[in-house]
Write an enzyme that holds these catalytic residues in place. Sequence first.
Site, PDB file in Angstrom:
ATOM      1  CB  SER A 277      -1.125  -0.026   1.170  1.00 44.78           C
ATOM      2  OG  SER A 277       0.130  -0.228   2.539  1.00 44.78           O
ATOM      3  CG  HIS A 307      -0.934  -5.238   2.249  1.00 45.03           C
ATOM      4  ND1 HIS A 307      -0.433  -4.858   2.981  1.00 45.03           N
ATOM      5  CD2 HIS A 307      -0.779  -4.319   1.341  1.00 45.03           C
ATOM      6  CE1 HIS A 307       0.020  -4.335   3.252  1.00 45.03           C
ATOM      7  NE2 HIS A 307       0.149  -3.285   2.189  1.00 45.03           N
ATOM      8  CG  HIS A 353       6.185  -8.473   7.894  1.00 39.80           C
ATOM      9  ND1 HIS A 353       7.083  -7.599   7.884  1.00 39.80           N
ATOM     10  CD2 HIS A 353       5.162  -8.015   8.421  1.00 39.80           C
ATOM     11  CE1 HIS A 353       6.425  -7.069   7.378  1.00 39.80           C
ATOM     12  NE2 HIS A 353       5.987  -6.479   8.462  1.00 39.80           N
ATOM     13  NE  ARG A 362       2.974  -3.604  12.536  1.00 36.53           N
ATOM     14  CZ  ARG A 362       2.291  -3.880  11.098  1.00 36.53           C
ATOM     15  NH1 ARG A 362       2.055  -2.237  10.102  1.00 36.53           N
ATOM     16  NH2 ARG A 362       2.697  -5.182  10.499  1.00 36.53           N
ATOM     17  CG  ASP A 408      -3.114  -7.654   9.644  1.00 37.63           C
ATOM     18  OD1 ASP A 408      -3.585  -6.762   9.912  1.00 37.63           O
ATOM     19  OD2 ASP A 408      -2.289  -7.566   8.087  1.00 37.63           O
TER      20      ASP A 408
HETATM   21  N1  CMX Z   1       1.383 -19.605   6.922  1.00 36.78           N
HETATM   22  C1  CMX Z   1       2.141 -20.433   5.130  1.00 36.78           C
HETATM   23  N2  CMX Z   1       2.306 -20.503   5.099  1.00 36.78           N
HETATM   24  C2  CMX Z   1       3.234 -19.058   4.685  1.00 36.78           C
HETATM   25  C3  CMX Z   1       3.221 -17.916   5.415  1.00 36.78           C
HETATM   26  C4  CMX Z   1       1.450 -18.768   6.696  1.00 36.78           C
HETATM   27  N3  CMX Z   1       1.813 -17.358   7.185  1.00 36.78           N
HETATM   28  N4  CMX Z   1       3.797 -17.125   5.918  1.00 36.78           N
HETATM   29  C5  CMX Z   1       4.983 -17.142   4.383  1.00 36.78           C
HETATM   30  N5  CMX Z   1       5.028 -18.493   4.362  1.00 36.78           N
HETATM   31  C6  CMX Z   1       5.536 -19.342   3.205  1.00 36.78           C
HETATM   32  C7  CMX Z   1       4.972 -18.242   1.856  1.00 36.78           C
HETATM   33  O1  CMX Z   1       3.945 -18.608   1.704  1.00 36.78           O
HETATM   34  C8  CMX Z   1       6.583 -18.633   0.809  1.00 36.78           C
HETATM   35  O2  CMX Z   1       5.791 -20.212   0.391  1.00 36.78           O
HETATM   36  P1  CMX Z   1       6.792 -20.034  -0.788  1.00 36.78           P
HETATM   37  O3  CMX Z   1       7.573 -20.754  -0.483  1.00 36.78           O
HETATM   38  O4  CMX Z   1       5.763 -21.850  -1.149  1.00 36.78           O
HETATM   39  O5  CMX Z   1       5.749 -19.242  -1.575  1.00 36.78           O
HETATM   40  C9  CMX Z   1       7.332 -18.826   2.048  1.00 36.78           C
HETATM   41  O6  CMX Z   1       6.748 -19.387   3.369  1.00 36.78           O
HETATM   42  C10 CMX Z   1       8.738 -17.914   2.219  1.00 36.78           C
HETATM   43  O7  CMX Z   1       7.701 -16.973   2.803  1.00 36.78           O
HETATM   44  P2  CMX Z   1       8.629 -15.579   3.876  1.00 36.78           P
HETATM   45  O8  CMX Z   1       9.533 -15.280   2.286  1.00 36.78           O
HETATM   46  O9  CMX Z   1       8.729 -16.230   4.972  1.00 36.78           O
HETATM   47  O10 CMX Z   1       7.073 -14.401   3.590  1.00 36.78           O
HETATM   48  P3  CMX Z   1       7.293 -13.598   2.050  1.00 36.78           P
HETATM   49  O11 CMX Z   1       7.996 -12.172   2.389  1.00 36.78           O
HETATM   50  O12 CMX Z   1       7.044 -14.164   0.871  1.00 36.78           O
HETATM   51  O13 CMX Z   1       5.299 -13.549   2.463  1.00 36.78           O
HETATM   52  C11 CMX Z   1       3.360 -12.858   4.062  1.00 36.78           C
HETATM   53  C12 CMX Z   1       5.581 -12.320   3.639  1.00 36.78           C
HETATM   54  C13 CMX Z   1       3.077 -11.243   5.075  1.00 36.78           C
HETATM   55  C14 CMX Z   1       3.278 -12.452   2.724  1.00 36.78           C
HETATM   56  C15 CMX Z   1       3.716 -13.682   4.139  1.00 36.78           C
HETATM   57  O14 CMX Z   1       4.099 -14.178   5.316  1.00 36.78           O
HETATM   58  C16 CMX Z   1       1.878 -14.412   4.616  1.00 36.78           C
HETATM   59  O15 CMX Z   1       1.456 -14.955   3.516  1.00 36.78           O
HETATM   60  N6  CMX Z   1       1.310 -13.846   5.596  1.00 36.78           N
HETATM   61  C17 CMX Z   1       0.172 -14.313   5.679  1.00 36.78           C
HETATM   62  C18 CMX Z   1      -0.851 -13.249   5.695  1.00 36.78           C
HETATM   63  C19 CMX Z   1      -0.354 -11.964   6.114  1.00 36.78           C
HETATM   64  O16 CMX Z   1      -0.522 -12.492   7.556  1.00 36.78           O
HETATM   65  N7  CMX Z   1      -0.379 -11.090   5.727  1.00 36.78           N
HETATM   66  C20 CMX Z   1      -0.321  -9.695   6.231  1.00 36.78           C
HETATM   67  C21 CMX Z   1       0.924  -9.159   6.601  1.00 36.78           C
HETATM   68  C22 CMX Z   1       1.263  -8.009   7.227  1.00 36.78           C
HETATM   69  C23 CMX Z   1       0.545  -6.886   6.434  1.00 36.78           C
HETATM   70  O17 CMX Z   1       0.837  -6.491   5.142  1.00 36.78           O
HETATM   71  O18 CMX Z   1      -0.739  -6.078   6.772  1.00 36.78           O
END
Ligand code: CMX
Length: 471
Positions: A277, A307, A353, A362, A408
């Site tokens: 965002s 996000h 994250h 937070r 979140d």
């Molecule tokens: N549950 C399961 N798998 C997860 C995970 C979770 N909470 N967080 C990361 N992973 C997985 C990723 O999907 C990725 O898998 P692939 O290799 O198969 O693609 C792997 O772990 C590596 O990811 P990462 O490097 O640790 O995390 P990213 O930087 O790629 O993504 C985020 C960050 C936030 C998108 C991810 O942790 C996620 O999807 N979390 C759940 C959704 C969430 O809570 N989003 C809110 C974030 C805060 C915000 O922006 O508001």
Amino acid sequence: MAVSSMSKTALRRAMAGNTVSQKVAFNATRTYASKTASLKETFAAGLPEKIEQIKTLKKEHGNKVIGEVTLDQVYGGARGIKSLVWEGSVLDSEEGIRFRGKTIPECQEVLPKAPGGNEPLPEGLFWLLLTGEVPSEQQVRDLSAEWAARSELPSFVTELIDRCPSDLHPMAQFSLAVTALEHESNFSKAYAKGMKKTEYWEHTFEDSMDLIGKLPNIAARIYRNVYKDGKVAPTQKDQDYSYNLANQLGFAENKDFVELMRLYLTIHTDHEGGNVSAHTTHLVGSALSSAYLSLAAGLNGLAGPLHGLANQEVLKWLTEMKSTVGSDLSDENITKYLWDTLKSGRVVPGYGHAVLRKTDPRYVSQREFALKHLPDDPMFKLVSQVYKIAPGVLTEHGKTKNPFPNVDAHSGVLLQYYGLTEQNFYTVLFGVSRALGVLPQLIIDRAVGAPIERPKSFSTEAWAKLVGAKL
Ligand code: CMX
């Protein structure tokens, strides 16, 4: 630097080049202010120094190499590539966010509060993000009054929201309304007439202040239309921003909910510049799209489930857990539910994250709020239990780089406790707060003459050639 101690010359220099009508507009913001410096004056006073700092930094160090980029990073969502300027906040992977050098607890300590309140007012954080200074109580009260004075929606925007089908997601309605406010843009009108670059920031400032002033009315209208009787209380001009939002949503009778809004709107504002965002708002703004168009673009990004939408997903996921697992919410059953989520290919919402490698501060501040106000709420207890179990499961699963909760994971549980149970609305509240974090940078961007953003891209064939690979 406070404006009173700021050299008058600096202020004059910042205003140099303004037309007479703009100087009138500049002074007009004092209508709401008393004897203390207004936000616009304070920002203008610090601007020459900031411009000079950037000029010197670029002149003396402009050709320094600041990092290496690997092909993995290019294919990995630009993760960790140092390429953005963001003045308001810096995120440390271990410590979490600092707003202008201050942690969340420090902000809670120093930022002005409402009379009788304990939580910081988001007005103060906006001031801090834009100017780098902690405002006085009076300055914050003036800012509340200024936003309230700008709160009225043009009737066509009200009608636009009223005509949305109630099953159009609240975030789509939100983005639509913010885009439509482009009609009011000072910046776009002045640009069409022709203005000097030195004037960009003032129009962006005015648009941002107007836009922020109107957000509670937009958010509340969406909420009241979709979930209640469609009636929105008028803005109370003598109240703070969070009170008005809580009141217009229909929850201000509960003082604790108003306090929650103050905390919520403060901590969701800003999380440095690379998140979807923030980066989107900055990127779209770099094409000199107005604050309205830029924020609407950022809100569309916030609406994605990876996000901001994650906060609605968390409550859905917890509710599903309760209906799947039943009344025996033992550690074993929760562990199994976590594994079932992961094995079905879904993410555990609210965990992980891109930058953080510890529990999000937070999350911690919301947990502290819950411990104080709702320690016995069953959903809060469930969130706490998941907090105990999920990091271990995610670590064993072995994929995520950060097994700890983010912001979140907690917000929805607080909102539902006070009766705001409509999860699909939650990201709109996040969006109201995010506006207070991304618009200060947009104003700064225009003030320091940030250029249009244009990184270089290559096709896979071209990347292969660049790294000497054969496909
Ligand atoms: N549950 C399961 N798998 C997860 C995970 C979770 N909470 N967080 C990361 N992973 C997985 C990723 O999907 C990725 O898998 P692939 O290799 O198969 O693609 C792997 O772990 C590596 O990811 P990462 O490097 O640790 O995390 P990213 O930087 O790629 O993504 C985020 C960050 C936030 C998108 C991810 O942790 C996620 O999807 N979390 C759940 C959704 C969430 O809570 N989003 C809110 C974030 C805060 C915000 O922006 O508001």
